[in-house]
Design an enzyme around this catalytic site. Structure first.
Site, short mmCIF file in Angstrom:
data_model
loop_
_atom_site.label_atom_id
_atom_site.label_comp_id
_atom_site.label_asym_id
_atom_site.label_seq_id
_atom_site.Cartn_x
_atom_site.Cartn_y
_atom_site.Cartn_z
N ASP A 90 10.20 34.83 28.80
CA ASP A 90 10.64 33.74 29.64
C ASP A 90 9.84 32.51 29.25
OD1 ASP A 90 11.11 33.21 33.23
OD2 ASP A 90 12.14 32.42 31.47
N ASP A 263 17.14 41.81 34.38
CA ASP A 263 15.72 42.18 34.41
C ASP A 263 15.23 42.09 35.84
OD1 ASP A 263 15.27 39.01 34.33
OD2 ASP A 263 13.42 40.00 34.99
N CYS A 301 18.39 63.56 37.47
CA CYS A 301 17.66 62.72 36.53
C CYS A 301 16.97 63.58 35.47
CB CYS A 301 16.61 61.89 37.26
SG CYS A 301 15.63 60.82 36.18
N CYS A 303 14.36 62.42 33.56
CA CYS A 303 13.06 61.84 33.16
C CYS A 303 11.95 62.88 33.26
CB CYS A 303 12.74 60.62 34.03
SG CYS A 303 12.00 61.02 35.63
N CYS A 306 11.06 64.06 36.78
CA CYS A 306 12.07 64.92 37.42
C CYS A 306 12.17 66.28 36.75
CB CYS A 306 13.43 64.23 37.41
SG CYS A 306 13.48 62.80 38.53
N HIS A 332 10.25 57.03 36.51
CA HIS A 332 11.53 57.53 37.05
C HIS A 332 12.46 56.37 37.40
CE1 HIS A 332 14.60 59.42 39.43
NE2 HIS A 332 14.33 58.52 40.39
#
Ligand SMILES: NCc1cc(CSc2ccccc2)c2nc(N)[nH]c(=O)c2c1
Length: 369
Positions: A90, A263, A301, A303, A306, A332
């Protein structure tokens, strides 16, 4: 250079790819925020493993510390952070406004006091581009003003007109051809001011366009109306980036309106606060219920958290103030948003985005009043 290609369409929602010097990315996409050159507590390998594509960094923070020269000495953000990129930075204006430090805004630029040591720091369109070139991101943002909310209509109009003059100065100063500069459309929640900003910004024909000045405290309805109006009037053949947005429902709605890039600090920040995102809404892992729950955060999930941990274990880590807790909940939540946009892309490819979005929302909001 850049080469944004739409690959499927479903209503106003679309899937696309674009090329950056550090790889081809797929949209719609969610971009994790790594303000100080790190997505808080998550390693580059973990980011890659969960499907992160572009990572964000902050010109304002990195200018103040460690300074663009040190990052440039590493060959830019990819060398400094060991995340291979692509990166987006940015321009610094928003952070100056939002950090609210004593600041003076003039036509020339913005002078503000560092939140670190109170020293006086100066940012202008030219200085912002110079710093972003040194940081070496693949996508850099025009130096703009995100008006505070609420703000007088007259202020928003004068501000958007200055943002356009700053955009021209950014493009004039820009010297690196391997970085894409995205312009930013402002105008608050006023359709006619959004139109004025569009009319003045589109002729610069930047490789991508951002919708700025939203998610600053206006209501969801006002935000979506402004996104709807603006996204529909941005060129369909260029990426549309809705800055600082947002929550899962904002991504699903934004994609329906033709937005490609998002974002937000939300997934990592709410993760650090002990909240886990799931298709059944946000789970408060600080409460007592998870302490005896031997199931995963989210059975759907994939991930690491998980696949390896129970809610009971994570609830224990939170109560013990163990640093693995914020790390795993952030991981997660990022994976949740990456999976959300992966599912959105699949629905668009099958031309059933509206049906998918409605089905997702019915489940996500079922538990909420
Ligand atoms: N909350 C909305 C928002 C967020 C950001 C920050 S997005 C971001 C944050 C960190 C790193 C990269 C991008 C903005 N940035 C600019 N330049 N202009 C805006 O109007 C604006 C509005």
């Amino acid at each position: 250079m850049f080469d944004f290609q739409i690959t499927a369409q479903s209503g106003r929602a679309r899937t696309a790819t674009f090329v950056t010097p550090r790889g081809t990315v797929q949209t719609p996409m969610f971009m994790p925020v790594g303000t100080q050159g790190t997505v808080k507590g998550i390693s580059p390998q973990e980011l890659t493993d969960i499907g992160s594509q572009i990572v964000l960094a902050n010109t304002y923070h990195l200018l103040l510390r460690p300074g663009p020269e040190l990052v440039a000495a590493h060959g830019g953000l990819p060398g400094f952070t060991a995340y291979p990129g692509p990166f987006l930075t940015d321009s610094g204006g928003f952070q100056v406004m939002s950090l609210g430090h004593m600041r003076r805004i003039t036509e020339e630029g913005v002078t503000f006091k560092s939140h670190l040591d109170g020293s006086s720091v100066y940012l202008s369109p030219e200085r912002s581009v110079e710093v972003q070139q040194a940081l070496g991101a693949d996508i850099i943002m025009a130096f703009d003003e995100c008006p505070p909310y609420p703000a007088e209509r007259e202020y928003i109009q004068a501000s958007l007109e200055r943002t356009v003059r700053w955009l021209e100065r950014c493009l004039t100063f820009k010297s690196r051809e391997d970085q894409a500069l995205f312009s930013i459309v402002q105008g608050g929640v006023h359709a006619d001011l959004r139109q004025q900003s569009l009319d003045a910004t589109l002729p610069f024909a930047t490789p991508g366009f951002a919708i700025g000045g939203l998610a600053v405290g206006e209501g969801k309805t006002e935000m979506y109306e402004a996104v709807d109006y603006t996204a529909a009037r941005l060129p369909s053949g260029k990426p549309r980036y809705l800055m600082g947005v947002g929550h899962p429902e904002d991504l699903v709605a934004g994609i329906a309106l033709g937005v490609d890039m998002f974002d937000c600090v939300y997934p990592t920040r709410t993760g650090r606060f002990g909240y886990a995102l799931t298709d059944d809404g946000r789970v408060n892992m600080n409460s007592s219920a998870p302490r005896s729950d031997l199931g995963p955060i989210d059975p759907e999930c994939d991930c690491y958290a998980c696949r390896h941990y129970t809610r009971a274990y994570l609830a224990h880590l939170i109560r013990a103030e163990e640093m693995l807790a914020p790390r795993m909940l952030s991981l997660h939540n990022l994976r949740y948003l990456h999976r959300l946009v992966e599912r959105a892309r699949a629905a668009i490819r099958e031309d059933r985005y509206a049906e998918w979005a409605i089905c997702w929302a019915e489940r996500y909001f079922k538990g909420k009043n």
